[in-house]
Design a protein around this motif. Structure first.
Motif, PDB file in Angstrom:
ATOM      1  N   MET A   1     -11.210  20.631 -18.571  1.00 38.21           N
ATOM      2  CA  MET A   1     -12.063  21.412 -19.499  1.00 38.21           C
ATOM      3  C   MET A   1     -13.538  21.062 -19.301  1.00 38.21           C
ATOM      4  N   HIS A   2     -14.361  22.072 -19.202  1.00 35.08           N
ATOM      5  CA  HIS A   2     -15.781  21.824 -19.018  1.00 35.08           C
ATOM      6  C   HIS A   2     -16.512  22.070 -20.327  1.00 35.08           C
ATOM      7  N   ALA A   3     -15.998  21.463 -21.385  1.00 38.28           N
ATOM      8  CA  ALA A   3     -16.613  21.592 -22.700  1.00 38.28           C
ATOM      9  C   ALA A   3     -16.673  20.209 -23.325  1.00 38.28           C
ATOM     10  N   LEU A   4     -17.722  19.969 -24.113  1.00 38.92           N
ATOM     11  CA  LEU A   4     -17.799  18.720 -24.858  1.00 38.92           C
ATOM     12  C   LEU A   4     -18.557  18.973 -26.151  1.00 38.92           C
ATOM     13  N   GLN A   5     -18.523  17.976 -27.029  1.00 45.29           N
ATOM     14  CA  GLN A   5     -19.295  18.065 -28.267  1.00 45.29           C
ATOM     15  C   GLN A   5     -20.587  17.281 -28.058  1.00 45.29           C
ATOM     16  N   ARG A   6     -21.693  17.869 -28.539  1.00 45.06           N
ATOM     17  CA  ARG A   6     -22.976  17.212 -28.325  1.00 45.06           C
ATOM     18  C   ARG A   6     -23.798  17.226 -29.614  1.00 45.06           C
ATOM     19  N   CYS A   7     -24.386  16.100 -29.940  1.00 45.14           N
ATOM     20  CA  CYS A   7     -25.257  15.989 -31.112  1.00 45.14           C
ATOM     21  C   CYS A   7     -26.485  16.874 -30.927  1.00 45.14           C
ATOM     22  N   ILE A   8     -26.887  17.585 -32.003  1.00 44.42           N
ATOM     23  CA  ILE A   8     -28.026  18.511 -31.873  1.00 44.42           C
ATOM     24  C   ILE A   8     -29.380  17.804 -31.967  1.00 44.42           C
ATOM     25  N   ALA A   9     -29.406  16.533 -32.381  1.00 44.85           N
ATOM     26  CA  ALA A   9     -30.692  15.842 -32.553  1.00 44.85           C
ATOM     27  C   ALA A   9     -31.266  15.487 -31.181  1.00 44.85           C
ATOM     28  N   PRO A  10     -32.500  15.934 -30.873  1.00 43.82           N
ATOM     29  CA  PRO A  10     -33.030  15.756 -29.521  1.00 43.82           C
ATOM     30  C   PRO A  10     -33.194  14.289 -29.121  1.00 43.82           C
ATOM     31  N   LEU A  11     -33.366  13.400 -30.092  1.00 45.14           N
ATOM     32  CA  LEU A  11     -33.529  11.987 -29.742  1.00 45.14           C
ATOM     33  C   LEU A  11     -32.195  11.282 -29.588  1.00 45.14           C
ATOM     34  N   CYS A  12     -31.095  11.992 -29.863  1.00 44.30           N
ATOM     35  CA  CYS A  12     -29.766  11.377 -29.759  1.00 44.30           C
ATOM     36  C   CYS A  12     -28.973  12.037 -28.630  1.00 44.30           C
ATOM     37  N   ARG A  13     -28.599  13.285 -28.840  1.00 45.58           N
ATOM     38  CA  ARG A  13     -27.866  14.057 -27.837  1.00 45.58           C
ATOM     39  C   ARG A  13     -26.591  13.373 -27.369  1.00 45.58           C
ATOM     40  N   THR A  15     -22.780  12.576 -26.676  1.00 39.39           N
ATOM     41  CA  THR A  15     -21.709  13.524 -26.385  1.00 39.39           C
ATOM     42  C   THR A  15     -20.354  12.910 -26.710  1.00 39.39           C
ATOM     43  N   TYR A  16     -19.424  13.782 -27.051  1.00 41.84           N
ATOM     44  CA  TYR A  16     -18.072  13.367 -27.426  1.00 41.84           C
ATOM     45  C   TYR A  16     -17.089  14.340 -26.805  1.00 41.84           C
ATOM     46  N   ASP A  17     -15.901  13.870 -26.588  1.00 42.79           N
ATOM     47  CA  ASP A  17     -14.852  14.685 -26.007  1.00 42.79           C
ATOM     48  C   ASP A  17     -14.457  15.822 -26.964  1.00 42.79           C
ATOM     49  N   VAL A  18     -13.983  16.951 -26.429  1.00 48.84           N
ATOM     50  CA  VAL A  18     -13.523  18.016 -27.332  1.00 48.84           C
ATOM     51  C   VAL A  18     -12.271  17.600 -28.104  1.00 48.84           C
ATOM     52  N   SER A  19     -11.582  16.580 -27.649  1.00 54.45           N
ATOM     53  CA  SER A  19     -10.378  16.183 -28.382  1.00 54.45           C
ATOM     54  C   SER A  19     -10.699  15.251 -29.552  1.00 54.45           C
ATOM     55  N   ASP A  20     -11.973  14.875 -29.720  1.00 50.36           N
ATOM     56  CA  ASP A  20     -12.346  14.081 -30.893  1.00 50.36           C
ATOM     57  C   ASP A  20     -12.443  14.983 -32.130  1.00 50.36           C
TER      58      ASP A  20
END
Ligand code: PLP
Ligand code: ZN
Length: 461
Positions: A1-13, A15-20
């Motif tokens: 899978m070429h998808a992940l979860q990403r924090c929207i805060a520009p100073l953080c960004r 990333t987490y797996d889609v299964s989280d």
């Protein structure tokens, strides 16, 4: 899978797996997006490619108005997708409602999301959240709701039996059409003694504590499904981009999803420009309006002015101000997707307006008279378009799309109180909320049970 979860805060960004299973960034607490590695995914070369799926409607994924666009929300394998045929909604031109708004004939379109299986746009998101719930093996799902989210989650749980469900509603003001759905679809229903914001707070805590899968719009997968409302709007316009999208704003999930949809389509080269976005608050629940229009809070590349936002909420708490509007679906004090909505307003050169309950109910009556029944919150979009037209911000020749978020039968009490012509009923239901007249009342006529009398009455009008 070429998808992940990403924090929207520009100073953080981060990333987490889609299964989280997450509803905020564990590092910094900000909202999360679903992000795709488009370079490694099969992206269509033109939006027209989606039209071919119309001829393949025996496949439930192609029947769904959400999943026939699955290449644009590719976080799930086909076999994990939970669908009940949602999103079979189309864009419709309305000359009558357009006239009320002040548009040239043919310039106003309504995207009627009341035609979804549970009667509101929420199904677009719930199919995506339910899919993710199945991917992670959730046994129990929950949401807090002003009514439509619970109706939607309840229908997905009962038709698919993939998980059990508990819904939290605020006590008191839930519209009966919506409450009846949760009960009839056999969802365990908790009426929390408090308002929607309280119910949401509690369900977030309970979900964290007990490992229950949370389906409110802080769930980033839900918003992926809601992007498809915009794909269908574009499809309805033969893939041309309108000038304006007008949407009611409650928890701001829809407006956030729309902004993400357009940002992605533009960066993928599938559209050449982005429409403007108007988010409409009820005047009695106007947090976004206050922050964006009165206090000039902006996304600012993710560096939005948190001091101003926090001060606003501190003042709200100190004055014990509580949202109050007949448009119960948008009666929300603290919109959870505020930051994402600010980002969408930046993407779409957006504006925010507020409309009174009087304006909402009058617009609702005009929507009904034009043949598209909707619930009060939905009519905020039409009332808002009318206001922007009067202000000259929308031109009469602009192409304007108002989103009708929920079905007329969700809240028949408000409709009957408006039209009935019974002053006591009107005052009891609507007058207490500052609605003074039913400008477009269509009152039933009482007549004797007698042919001659009936004919007399018919000849009178
Ligand atoms: C949920 C809801 C809204 C508000 O949408 P948000 O995405 O929370 O801003 C508006 N209208 C209806 C009918 C709804 O059910
Ligand atoms: Zn973060």
């Amino acid at each position: 899978m070429h998808a992940l979860q990403r924090c929207i805060a520009p100073l953080c960004r981060a990333t987490y797996d889609v299964s989280d299973v997450l509803t905020s960034c564990p590092d910094c607490g900000s909202l999360l997006d679903i992000d795709y590695d488009w370079d490694r995914l099969p992206v269509p070369s033109s939006m027209r490619e989606f039209e071919a799926r119309w001829s393949n409607r025996r496949n439930p994924l192609d029947l769904s108005g959400v999943w026939r666009f699955r290449d644009l929300l590719p976080f799930a394998r086909d076999e994990d997708i939970v669908t009940i045929g949602e999103g079979q909604t189309i864009l419709q031109q309305s000359i009558a409602v357009g006239g009320y708004v002040g548009m040239n004939p043919g310039a106003l379109y309504l995207q009627y999301e009341g035609l979804n299986p549970s009667g509101s746009f929420k199904d677009n998101g719930m199919t995506a959240a339910s899919t993710h719930a199945r991917m992670v093996g959730a046994k129990m799902a929950a949401c807090a709701s002003t009514g439509n989210t619970s109706a939607s989650l309840a229908i997905y749980a009962s038709t698919t039996q993939v998980f059990k469900v508990v819904v939290f509603v605020g006590s008191g003001k839930i519209a009966y059409g919506k409450l009846s759905q949760a009960l009839d679809y056999n969802a365990r229903t908790l009426q929390v003694l408090g308002d929607f914001d309280d119910a949401l707070q509690r369900v977030r805590e309970v979900s964290g504590e007990r490992g229950i899968y949370l389906c409110n719009s802080v769930n980033p997968f839900r918003l992926e499904g809601q992007k498809t409302i915009m794909y269908r709007v574009l499809e309805g316009l033969n893939w041309q981009v309108p000038d304006w999208i007008v949407v009611p704003g409650g928890n701001l999930g829809n407006s956030s999803a729309f902004g993400k949809a357009f940002a992605e389509l533009k960066s993928l080269g599938l559209i050449d420009r982005i429409p403007r976005l108007a988010v409409i608050n009820a005047a009695g629940a106007n947090t976004l309006y206050q922050l964006y229009e009165e206090r000039d809070v902006r996304w600012d590349g993710g560096m939005s002015d948190d001091d101003t936002i926090n001060t606003f909420f501190a003042e709200m708490d100190a004055s014990q101000h509580k949202a109050s509007t007949l448009a119960s679906a948008i009666e929300i004090n603290r919109p959870v997707n505020l930051k994402k909505c600010l980002r969408a307003l930046e993407t779409c050169d957006g504006v925010v307006r507020q409309v009174t309950d009087q304006e909402i109910l009058d617009a609702k009556a005009q929507v009904g008279a034009g043949g598209f029944g909707c619930e009060p919150a939905s009519a905020a979009s039409v009332a808002g378009a009318r206001l922007l037209r009067r202000e000259g911000i929308i031109a009469p020749s602009d192409r304007v799309v108002c989103i009708l978020t929920g079905h007329q039968l969700k809240d028949p009490d408000a409709t009957v109180a408006y039209h009935a012509g019974d002053r006591a009923l009107f005052d009891a239901k609507l007058g207490t909320r500052g609605v003074e007249h039913a400008t477009f009342a269509n009152s039933p006529v009482v007549v004797d049970n007698n042919l001659q009398k009936i004919i007399e009455v018919l000849e009178r009008r």
